[in-house]
Structure formats: C-alpha cells, structure tokens
Write an enzyme that holds these catalytic residues in place. Structure first.
Site, PDB file in Angstrom:
ATOM      1  N   ASN A 170      -6.318   4.931   8.234  1.00  0.00           N
ATOM      2  CA  ASN A 170      -7.356   5.217   7.239  1.00  0.00           C
ATOM      3  C   ASN A 170      -8.751   4.747   7.683  1.00  0.00           C
ATOM      4  O   ASN A 170      -8.976   3.558   7.875  1.00  0.00           O
ATOM      5  CB  ASN A 170      -6.953   4.522   5.933  1.00  0.00           C
ATOM      6  N   PRO A 171      -9.717   5.681   7.821  1.00  0.00           N
ATOM      7  CA  PRO A 171     -11.072   5.275   8.194  1.00  0.00           C
ATOM      8  C   PRO A 171     -11.977   4.982   6.995  1.00  0.00           C
ATOM      9  O   PRO A 171     -13.158   4.676   7.171  1.00  0.00           O
ATOM     10  CB  PRO A 171     -11.593   6.515   8.932  1.00  0.00           C
ATOM     11  N   LEU A 172     -11.446   5.074   5.781  1.00  0.00           N
ATOM     12  CA  LEU A 172     -12.318   4.995   4.606  1.00  0.00           C
ATOM     13  C   LEU A 172     -12.782   3.575   4.288  1.00  0.00           C
ATOM     14  O   LEU A 172     -13.859   3.396   3.715  1.00  0.00           O
ATOM     15  CB  LEU A 172     -11.607   5.592   3.386  1.00  0.00           C
ATOM     16  N   GLU A 173     -11.988   2.573   4.624  1.00  0.00           N
ATOM     17  CA  GLU A 173     -12.419   1.197   4.324  1.00  0.00           C
ATOM     18  C   GLU A 173     -13.654   0.795   5.129  1.00  0.00           C
ATOM     19  O   GLU A 173     -14.623   0.291   4.551  1.00  0.00           O
ATOM     20  CB  GLU A 173     -11.256   0.228   4.514  1.00  0.00           C
ATOM     21  N   GLU A 187      -0.172   2.280   1.962  1.00  0.00           N
ATOM     22  CA  GLU A 187       0.019   2.885   0.645  1.00  0.00           C
ATOM     23  C   GLU A 187      -0.221   1.859  -0.463  1.00  0.00           C
ATOM     24  O   GLU A 187      -0.770   2.186  -1.518  1.00  0.00           O
ATOM     25  CB  GLU A 187       1.428   3.465   0.522  1.00  0.00           C
ATOM     26  N   PRO A 246      -3.663  -5.991  15.425  1.00  0.00           N
ATOM     27  CA  PRO A 246      -2.392  -5.266  15.552  1.00  0.00           C
ATOM     28  C   PRO A 246      -1.860  -4.827  14.191  1.00  0.00           C
ATOM     29  O   PRO A 246      -1.957  -5.562  13.204  1.00  0.00           O
ATOM     30  CB  PRO A 246      -1.456  -6.293  16.208  1.00  0.00           C
ATOM     31  N   ARG A 247      -1.292  -3.633  14.168  1.00  0.00           N
ATOM     32  CA  ARG A 247      -0.763  -3.072  12.928  1.00  0.00           C
ATOM     33  C   ARG A 247       0.470  -3.822  12.441  1.00  0.00           C
ATOM     34  O   ARG A 247       0.658  -4.011  11.246  1.00  0.00           O
ATOM     35  CB  ARG A 247      -0.419  -1.593  13.169  1.00  0.00           C
ATOM     36  N   GLY A 274      -3.551  -8.831   5.390  1.00  0.00           N
ATOM     37  CA  GLY A 274      -4.380  -8.760   4.195  1.00  0.00           C
ATOM     38  C   GLY A 274      -5.834  -9.125   4.385  1.00  0.00           C
ATOM     39  O   GLY A 274      -6.555  -9.323   3.405  1.00  0.00           O
ATOM     40  N   GLU A 275      -6.306  -9.212   5.648  1.00  0.00           N
ATOM     41  CA  GLU A 275      -7.693  -9.617   5.886  1.00  0.00           C
ATOM     42  C   GLU A 275      -8.541  -8.525   6.542  1.00  0.00           C
ATOM     43  O   GLU A 275      -9.736  -8.709   6.740  1.00  0.00           O
ATOM     44  CB  GLU A 275      -7.731 -10.877   6.753  1.00  0.00           C
TER      45      GLU A 275
END
Length: 428
Positions: A339-342, A64, A272-273, A314-315
């Site tokens: 999210n697949p948009l990046e 988010e 990893p998330r 952040g990478e």
C-alpha cells in the site's frame, strides 16, 4: 443439489488437507513461534469467555487490519453496546489488532474452513453479522453462517485483473459462496465486474470505494512519531524502503552503495515485512560492510550509522511521517507491491518497482496525477533505483510536488468508510 455436492466435496477435501495445514503451521513456527500458539483457535475452540450476538469482522493480516482501523473505530462508537469480534489469520495481524484496540474488541483467529471448526466458532459467538474483507471468501463458514440466518457483508471487495483467470476456474466454488452474501461492496467498478464474473449477483453489488484511502492518524501514531523522532539523528536524510521481501534488501543495499559517497548523510531504513526475517536482514547489511543499527536496540541512531533496520511491528505509519523518500517493497518481484497510501498521506515522494499488481486501481490514480515514480522493468534495476533517489535528492521542489500530488489522490478518494457504515446499519 449441485451446490450441496460442491460444498460436500470441498469439506472432504479440506478435511483430508488438515494434516498438511497443521504441518505448514508447525514449519512456519520454526521462524515465528506464534504460528504454533493458540492452535485451539484454528479449530474453532475459544478458551476465552466471548459475548454473543455481536458483529464479527475479519481481516487476514496486518495490511487489512490497518485498512480497517478507521472503520472499526467508528463502528465501536456507533454500536457501543454491541460486542465486536475482530478476527485475523496471521500472528502479525493478531498482534496488530491487540495493539490497536486492546480489550475494546474481542479477538481470536478465524478457524480453518473445516466444518467442525467453523461450527464450533459460530456456536461460541452466535454473531448477528459477519463482515469479510477484500478476497476473504470462506465457502464453508459462509454456508454455515447463512444456514444460521447470520447476515453476511463483503467489504472492500477486490479481485484483480491479474487473478481473475484463476478465480474463474473455481467459479463452481465461489459463485455459491458469493451469492450467500447480503451485500458486496467493491473498491471499484473493475473489481465489481470481476466479482460479477465469478458469480456475484447484480442486486448484491455496490461500489463503495477503497477503505485504504480513509486513513486515521491516531494519537498513538503521533506519539509513536515523537518516540521515533527522538531516536533519529537530525542531520540525516531518511530513505525508507518499506515492507521488504527477500531480494528487496539486496536491491536497496546495492542502490545505497552507489548513493552513499555522494550523499554521506543519507540513511537507508529497511523495514522487513515479516518479523521472522528481521535478524537475517540485519545480518545481510552488516555482512556487506554497512554500519547498521536496529530499532530493537532502543539506541539513538548515531552519526556513523548507514543502515537502520526497523525490526518492530506497528511503527511503519509513524515512520512514514519522518521519511524524506519512500520506496515500496514487494514491487520489484512477483509479490505485487504494498500500500502506497500511507506515505502519500504524509506527502512523501514515493518510488515503486515495476509490479504493483495488488494495487492496480490505486496505481492508476497515482500515475494519472503524477503522484509517484514507477520504475520500469530493467536489467539493472538497482541503478535505476539509485538514479530515481538521486533525482529526488537533487530537486527538493520536485520531491515536494510528488508528495503533494500523492496526498491529493488520498483526499480525492475518501468516503468508503461512511458508505460501509451505512450498509452495516441496513443489516443490523
């Protein structure tokens, strides 16, 4: 009177639940010490000297925060003399805010939705506007803000068709909360209809689109790309398996075992998330005999490396720009995908699993435009995954076409940030 009794029962319930919430935070802190730090903020007690009469914007966690990046950047430009307080609920979200904005925003955790904690929080900040993201509905905080005449805005509103049945069982709680918002901006008509079904009013609601389409590739991301590129071997093909959860890594490693003989230059990159799983994922790859390196070692990927673990925060967006193929984690289990948009923005061919329930609208757009590969339910999902990767590796024009179509989906759906900023202007 009914709404008052409902809120009173909710407040008493949360008060009784507080010891269990604290226990949960302490248990989480065993793997991630950040969960036991800044506990005072969880109860609304802010040590720092915060400017008042500003805008509070809340995002639960990393995804988010990243979705709000472009909006917050434009908000800071449009209101240079207005303090912006960016709150999160998870330590990883907190780290992301600090990394992206530094001291350009005020930052703290959003307190637990307990009456004395939220009262302290509002007394300290005395905001003129509070902005909540997606499904971040905090009945007690919203009620207290409304009582103080603080403007309330829900943006990127989302309630999936999968979860609407659960929300409907709590209409008695969510309807009074939603009706206190000055405006509710939804990602799509379906999401708006679901919000209306649990108590939102027609006059409050507008469809603004999904903020996640309005990405901002900053100079920081570009610099990070250069940094990562300097670590990566130039003779390898990079398969990025992003935002992985428990079970995803084993699936990836099983599929990779099928691929590595035919494609010796293929490198599997596991991301990893959750940071507390970084070491476990590295150990899993090593235990199964794969030559493994980590981002945190700061060493360049050598020619023999087979698995690279991005054990950093952040990478990921920067890494997407360097990938050859991307697979989205959390889509092979009950998690519901990420999210697949990046990767789509960077024109990368994308593979997802059977469950992308968290991104129903985006997935419909992607599938309509043949912009990614979604694997069906299968008894041998690792074989299906390796077959999909093989298909892309053997046909570069097909891979490029998937990437181009994915990028077009992003471009066609942009504009939510400007619509949200217009709504903010009407409320300030």
């Amino acid at each position: 009177m009914k709404n008052f009794l409902t809120l009173l029962c909710y407040r008493l319930f949360l008060l009784l639940l507080t010891p269990l919430i604290l226990l949960f935070l302490l248990l989480r802190s065993r793997s991630n010490p950040a969960y036991r730090q800044r506990l005072n903020e969880r109860f609304g007690w802010l040590n720092q000297s915060f400017q008042q009469q500003g805008i509070v914007i809340h995002a639960a966690s990393v995804g988010e925060v990243l979705a709000l990046k472009n909006l917050v950047e434009k908000l800071l430009l449009a209101y240079p003399n207005t303090p912006v307080t960016f709150t999160t609920f998870t330590p990883t979200g907190s780290e992301q805010v600090i990394k992206l904005f530094g001291d350009r925003v005020q930052h703290c955790y959003l307190p637990l939705d307990i009456v004395f904690a939220t009262e302290l929080f509002l007394q300290k900040l005395q905001p003129s506007l509070m902005i909540f993201m997606e499904t971040e509905l905090w009945p007690n905080l919203v009620a207290q803000a409304n009582k103080r005449n603080i403007k309330l805005l829900l943006i990127n509103g989302r309630i999936s068709n999968r979860s609407i049945k659960s929300y409907k069982k709590l209409t008695w709680l969510f309807a009074p909360c939603l009706q206190k918002f000055n405006a509710i901006l939804s990602q799509s008509t379906d999401n708006q209809n679901n919000l209306l079904a649990i108590g939102a009013q027609v006059e409050q609601c507008r469809v603004s689109g999904n903020l996640k389409y309005d990405m901002l590739v900053s100079n920081e991301v570009q610099n990070k790309q250069t940094e990562l590129n300097n670590l990566l071997a130039k003779n390898k093909t990079y398969w990025v398996f992003a935002s992985t959860h428990q079970g995803d890594e084993q699936l990836a490693l099983d599929a990779f075992a099928r691929l590595k003989q035919q494609y010796p230059n293929l490198l599997l990159v596991l991301v990893p998330r959750h940071p507390e799983r970084f070491n476990n994922v590295t150990e899993l790859a090593q235990a199964q005999g794969f030559i493994t390196q980590t981002r945190s070692s700061l060493q360049a990927v050598n020619d023999n490396c087979q698995v690279w673990v991005l054990d950093s925060l952040g990478e990921l967006m920067a890494l997407y720009g360097l990938a050859d193929i991307v697979t989205i984690g959390g889509s092979f289990s009950a998690i519901g995908g990420h999210n697949p948009l990046e990767p789509a923005w960077f024109k990368k061919p994308i593979i997802v699993g059977p469950n992308m329930a968290n991104f129903t609208d985006i997935m419909q757009q992607m599938l309509n435009h043949q912009a990614l590969i979604q694997l069906p339910e299968s008894q041998n999902i690792s074989a299906a995954l390796s077959d999909a990767v093989t298909k892309l590796l053997n046909n570069s024009s097909l891979a490029a076409r998937y990437g181009e179509q994915a990028h077009q989906v992003v471009k066609l759906n942009q504009g939510a940030v400007d619509k949200t900023l217009l709504e903010i202007a009407l409320l300030t």
